[in-house]
Design a protein around this motif. Structure first.
Motif, PDB file in Angstrom:
ATOM      1  N   UNK A   1       0.844  -1.194   0.000  1.00 18.66           N
ATOM      2  CA  UNK A   1       0.000   0.000   0.000  1.00 18.66           C
ATOM      3  C   UNK A   1       0.882   1.248   0.000  1.00 18.66           C
ATOM      4  N   UNK A   2       0.526   2.207  -0.813  1.00 22.69           N
ATOM      5  CA  UNK A   2       1.246   3.472  -0.855  1.00 22.69           C
ATOM      6  C   UNK A   2       0.462   4.521  -0.059  1.00 22.69           C
ATOM      7  N   UNK A   3       0.954   4.802   1.127  1.00 20.98           N
ATOM      8  CA  UNK A   3       0.282   5.812   1.951  1.00 20.98           C
ATOM      9  C   UNK A   3       0.479   7.210   1.380  1.00 20.98           C
ATOM     10  N   UNK A   4       1.606   7.425   0.714  1.00 22.99           N
ATOM     11  CA  UNK A   4       1.834   8.748   0.125  1.00 22.99           C
ATOM     12  C   UNK A   4       0.799   9.028  -0.967  1.00 22.99           C
ATOM     13  N   UNK A   5       0.559   8.044  -1.842  1.00 25.10           N
ATOM     14  CA  UNK A   5      -0.471   8.217  -2.878  1.00 25.10           C
ATOM     15  C   UNK A   5      -1.845   8.418  -2.248  1.00 25.10           C
ATOM     16  N   UNK A   6      -2.106   7.698  -1.172  1.00 22.43           N
ATOM     17  CA  UNK A   6      -3.389   7.850  -0.474  1.00 22.43           C
ATOM     18  C   UNK A   6      -3.524   9.271   0.078  1.00 22.43           C
ATOM     19  N   UNK A   7      -2.443   9.789   0.647  1.00 23.35           N
ATOM     20  CA  UNK A   7      -2.485  11.156   1.194  1.00 23.35           C
ATOM     21  C   UNK A   7      -2.666  12.182   0.077  1.00 23.35           C
TER      22      UNK A   7
ATOM     23  N   UNK B   1      -4.205  11.691  -2.706  1.00 18.67           N
ATOM     24  CA  UNK B   1      -5.608  11.559  -3.130  1.00 18.67           C
ATOM     25  C   UNK B   1      -6.520  12.269  -2.133  1.00 18.67           C
ATOM     26  N   UNK B   2      -6.303  12.017  -0.849  1.00 14.81           N
ATOM     27  CA  UNK B   2      -7.119  12.656   0.191  1.00 14.81           C
ATOM     28  C   UNK B   2      -6.988  14.176   0.124  1.00 14.81           C
ATOM     29  N   UNK B   3      -5.770  14.654  -0.092  1.00 16.02           N
ATOM     30  CA  UNK B   3      -5.548  16.100  -0.186  1.00 16.02           C
ATOM     31  C   UNK B   3      -6.346  16.703  -1.337  1.00 16.02           C
ATOM     32  N   UNK B   4      -6.360  16.039  -2.482  1.00 13.75           N
ATOM     33  CA  UNK B   4      -7.113  16.551  -3.635  1.00 13.75           C
ATOM     34  C   UNK B   4      -8.595  16.690  -3.302  1.00 13.75           C
ATOM     35  N   UNK B   5      -9.146  15.688  -2.627  1.00 17.38           N
ATOM     36  CA  UNK B   5     -10.574  15.711  -2.277  1.00 17.38           C
ATOM     37  C   UNK B   5     -10.844  16.830  -1.268  1.00 17.38           C
ATOM     38  N   UNK B   6     -10.001  16.936  -0.247  1.00 15.01           N
ATOM     39  CA  UNK B   6     -10.196  17.982   0.773  1.00 15.01           C
ATOM     40  C   UNK B   6     -10.032  19.375   0.171  1.00 15.01           C
ATOM     41  N   UNK B   7      -9.048  19.530  -0.710  1.00 14.53           N
ATOM     42  CA  UNK B   7      -8.830  20.814  -1.370  1.00 14.53           C
ATOM     43  C   UNK B   7     -10.043  21.186  -2.220  1.00 14.53           C
TER      44      UNK B   7
ATOM     45  N   UNK C   1      -8.375   8.793  -7.205  1.00 15.68           N
ATOM     46  CA  UNK C   1      -7.550   7.583  -7.136  1.00 15.68           C
ATOM     47  C   UNK C   1      -7.306   7.018  -8.533  1.00 15.68           C
ATOM     48  N   UNK C   2      -8.312   7.087  -9.387  1.00 15.44           N
ATOM     49  CA  UNK C   2      -8.128   6.652 -10.773  1.00 15.44           C
ATOM     50  C   UNK C   2      -7.148   7.574 -11.492  1.00 15.44           C
ATOM     51  N   UNK C   3      -7.256   8.866 -11.237  1.00 17.59           N
ATOM     52  CA  UNK C   3      -6.360   9.856 -11.847  1.00 17.59           C
ATOM     53  C   UNK C   3      -4.892   9.582 -11.479  1.00 17.59           C
ATOM     54  N   UNK C   4      -4.660   9.260 -10.188  1.00 13.02           N
ATOM     55  CA  UNK C   4      -3.304   9.012  -9.689  1.00 13.02           C
ATOM     56  C   UNK C   4      -2.892   7.538  -9.786  1.00 13.02           C
ATOM     57  N   UNK C   5      -3.765   6.695 -10.310  1.00 12.15           N
ATOM     58  CA  UNK C   5      -3.526   5.247 -10.414  1.00 12.15           C
ATOM     59  C   UNK C   5      -3.145   4.678  -9.035  1.00 12.15           C
TER      60      UNK C   5
ATOM     61  N   UNK D   1      -4.737   1.434  -0.877  1.00 16.03           N
ATOM     62  CA  UNK D   1      -4.419   2.848  -0.660  1.00 16.03           C
ATOM     63  C   UNK D   1      -5.663   3.716  -0.812  1.00 16.03           C
ATOM     64  N   UNK D   2      -6.577   3.309  -1.687  1.00 21.09           N
ATOM     65  CA  UNK D   2      -7.837   4.048  -1.836  1.00 21.09           C
ATOM     66  C   UNK D   2      -8.634   4.002  -0.541  1.00 21.09           C
TER      67      UNK D   2
END
Length: 143
Positions: free
Chosen positions: A1-7, A9-15, A34-38, A43-44
């Motif tokens: 799992x990539x926590x950095x990618x998850x973060x 993704x979360x940042x994009x949604x919160x922003x 998540x699809x955008x960042x693959x 991680x999703x």
């Protein structure tokens, strides 16, 4: 799992949520980013946990950030910086499974990647105080 990618993704949604100020289906938005960042499925799920937790505790998180942000109101902060700090503060204050320093370092990396020239320094200054305070509170609780 990539926590950095998850973060990320979360940042994009919160922003996006902060920018539009409109109600949104966070699950759909997490999926879209998540699809955008693959982003792989585990991680999703972590990204969704981060988004849901940050939103659920946003009032307390904002109060905490404001109390440690000397001479800065939340509204004056850059939206990216504000949401990086919200995300990290959620982890620091509500996720005992993630060391505070890890959340701080990840936030600095997010600020470098998505923020302005001074974002990393600004985010570090405030979150460092939040981590130190959280560690003091934790130590008092275990005495």
């Amino acid at each position: 799992m990539s926590r950095r990618l998850a973060r990320e993704t979360a940042l994009q949604v919160l922003f996006q949520r902060d920018l539009t100020k409109e109600p949104m289906n966070t699950a759909e938005e997490v999926q879209r980013w998540a699809e955008e960042f693959v982003v792989p499925e585990p991680s999703r799920n972590f990204a969704q946990e981060l988004v849901d937790g940050t939103i659920a505790h946003q009032d307390e998180i904002d109060q905490t950030i404001s109390s440690f942000a000397q001479d800065w109101t939340l509204n004056r902060m850059a939206k990216v910086d504000r949401n990086v700090m919200r995300l990290a503060a959620y982890e620091i204050l509500y996720r005992s499974d993630i060391p505070g320093r890890v959340s701080l370092n990840e936030a600095i990396e997010l600020a470098k990647r998505f923020g302005g020239e001074e974002s990393a320094k600004f985010v570090n200054g405030i979150l460092d105080r939040i981590v130190d305070n959280a560690m003091k509170v934790e130590q008092k609780g275990s005495d």
